[in-house]
Write an enzyme that holds these catalytic residues in place. Sequence first.
Site, short mmCIF file in Angstrom:
data_model
loop_
_atom_site.label_atom_id
_atom_site.label_comp_id
_atom_site.label_asym_id
_atom_site.label_seq_id
_atom_site.Cartn_x
_atom_site.Cartn_y
_atom_site.Cartn_z
N ASP A 198 -12.15 -11.46 -37.45
CA ASP A 198 -13.14 -10.38 -37.38
C ASP A 198 -13.48 -9.93 -38.80
OD1 ASP A 198 -14.75 -8.10 -36.34
OD2 ASP A 198 -13.74 -8.61 -34.47
N HIS A 275 -19.44 -10.30 -36.96
CA HIS A 275 -18.01 -9.97 -37.11
C HIS A 275 -17.30 -10.99 -38.00
CE1 HIS A 275 -17.65 -6.40 -34.63
NE2 HIS A 275 -18.41 -6.95 -33.71
N ASP A 337 -20.78 -11.50 -30.17
CA ASP A 337 -21.18 -10.11 -29.91
C ASP A 337 -21.65 -9.44 -31.20
OD1 ASP A 337 -18.54 -10.39 -30.86
OD2 ASP A 337 -18.09 -8.31 -30.38
N GLU A 338 -22.41 -8.39 -31.00
CA GLU A 338 -22.76 -7.45 -32.07
C GLU A 338 -23.15 -8.15 -33.37
OE1 GLU A 338 -20.11 -3.66 -30.59
OE2 GLU A 338 -19.06 -5.14 -31.82
N TYR A 429 -11.06 -1.85 -20.85
CA TYR A 429 -10.80 -1.78 -22.29
C TYR A 429 -9.59 -0.87 -22.52
CZ TYR A 429 -14.48 -4.51 -24.53
OH TYR A 429 -15.25 -5.55 -25.00
N ASP A 431 -8.09 -0.15 -25.15
CA ASP A 431 -8.06 0.72 -26.35
C ASP A 431 -8.58 2.12 -25.98
OD1 ASP A 431 -10.59 -0.48 -25.94
OD2 ASP A 431 -11.15 -0.23 -28.05
N THR A 483 -7.77 -3.31 -31.63
CA THR A 483 -6.68 -2.65 -32.35
C THR A 483 -7.10 -1.90 -33.62
OG1 THR A 483 -6.13 -4.68 -33.53
CG2 THR A 483 -5.00 -4.31 -31.45
N GLU A 484 -8.34 -1.43 -33.68
CA GLU A 484 -8.72 -0.62 -34.85
C GLU A 484 -7.70 0.49 -35.09
OE1 GLU A 484 -10.85 -1.59 -32.50
OE2 GLU A 484 -12.87 -1.95 -33.33
C1 ACM Z 1 -16.75 -6.23 -27.99
O1 ACM Z 1 -16.10 -5.30 -27.51
N1 ACM Z 1 -17.47 -6.06 -29.09
C2 ACM Z 1 -16.76 -7.54 -27.37
#
Ligand code: ACM
Length: 620
Positions: A198, A275, A337-338, A429, A431, A483-484
């Site tokens: 990432d 990412h 993603d993103e 999720y 987190d 895990t940020e």
């Molecule tokens: C994601 O949570 N950006 C896949």
Amino acid sequence: MKKTAFLFLVFPLLTLVQAQAQSKEITVDSLGLVPLPLEVKTLEGRFTLPSKVVISAKTKEELNVAGFLKTYLTELGKTASVSPDAKLATIKLQIANTGSIKNPEGYQLTVGKTGVIITASSGAGLFYGSQTLMQLLPAKTQGTVSVPFVTINDEPAFKWRGNMLDVARHYFPVSFIKKYIDNLAAYKINTFHWHLTDDQGWRIEIKKYPKLTQISAFRKETLVGAQQRLKKPEDYRYDATPYGGFYTQQQIKEVIEYAQKRYITIVPEIEMPGHSVSVLAAYPELACKPGPYETRTRWGISEDIVCPSEQAFKFFEDVLTEVVQLFPSKYVHIGGDEAPKQRWSESDLVKDIMKRENIDDVEKVQGWFNNRIEKFLQSKGKKLVGWDEILEGGISPSSTIMSWRGEKGGIEAARHGNEVVMSPSTYLYFDHGQNPIPHNPLEPLMIGGYLPLMKVYNYNPLSSELTPEQHKLILGPQANLWTEYISTPEKAEYMLFPRLLALSEVAWTPYAKKDSNSFILRLGKQFPRLDAKKVMYRVPEPEGLSKEKVVLQGNKAMITLSSILPGSQIRYTLDEHTPNETTSLYTKPIAVPTNKNIRVRAVTITPNGRHSVPAELLIP
Ligand code: ACM
């Protein structure tokens, strides 16, 4: 005289109660199995294990499974041995193609007067049968060890039962990855999605690109505090401490082998084209704009994505070549993603691609990029998986979609005929927080959101918007642990447990068979098992401190508290203090006057002395 009368009264009563207890049917819930098997028949009586237990096993797979049972029985204080001779065995393990066990992960388990028999058509099924047997055995050493008489026919509802761990935002040592895999296996999760790269770190050794582990694996420091609560970059503070780490290919092989023995497939994820700032820090020539770049020190989305140049294809193909040589998994995850298209829309190189390939929308360049990567993976015999954004650039019929922005992407993909893994952030999720009070300062720092245990439990991966035919394309559910804000194994376990057990049942037990009351009873029996494995689960706070549960009686609010953790105490306060061992013990409903603004606070204290975060409610 009085005393005699008392005895007369009590004796027959006691005998009656005992007789009832003996003849009482053993309920399935009392076995405490998670996930709930498809069919369980309980019978009266128990099989007591002899002090020397013989496990019969002959083939490689049977011997593998026998090894786990032997270890577990040894931990319970038994002398266990493995023998090829089934006649002498207390526990018979057999892989047999009887035709009655169709699902390769299914099994039959019987416990009767002469011992235990587990039958399956493959090693995986036998392994799951043995995990069930371990749950029927005690959690820790006891004098005599016995197993209830039972017949179980079991198989999973879904073939992809997944969990993702992000090791890029924070690195976790191999020892923890192994413990993590053990816990997944214990709850019949069969897919470990390893998020290896990432913006904030690259964690896999790639021999051809040594700078990935020299540079990309490290960031110079880490953001302090919850980024989502800081409005402007001027508010950001950093810890001035370099951070990083990576897994050597040797370590990766060791983890894969460890997982294979536990019938877990590891799906590696190599993020592209977004990412990937850590890649650009080492190889800035892969960006659309000259660098320099540095491995990101904060979270979020970066506009600096990899440019879809020939050099970039070569880079990712070289990386994937090493990845597919390491990982036996049929699926390889490419992220996707993103990936904001700002840099691509400014790039002459991308404009040339659009002209050459007749692409009218820059978003679709990602679809073209993915198709090339997919063809490459297919040439290596692999299948591409990506986050649901890969739908936006146009999707090939052979890619698998991991739906995370709700179920929308998964539904669309299934309608197209693509395979889908359901991983909606709103349900899966991990987190997200477990406390109803947003950003409760008593909880560890986390990303926010509220995802309580039962919301996970009640999730159904088979959307009612899809037809039964389309449901066949839903491979299964997956929960993700980003895990940020999770920098230690203990905190990872705090976020995972007990929610992982809810996921386990979502993935294994058909939706129609699920029952939340039954789950809570069975879950209660799993806490001592987690304790025995030194898993730092989040201790659930007492239930009952919510407005809907309070019963008004005149000018009093009656508060009834309960805990899903058997054997635990509930302690409470009505004076703003934090409840602990010295404050009032809850024994019966509490009557709280409604004319005074009283805050009720209550904690669960487990038998081994761990405390929950207090639950609280202001009355009125
Ligand atoms: C994601 O949570 N950006 C896949």
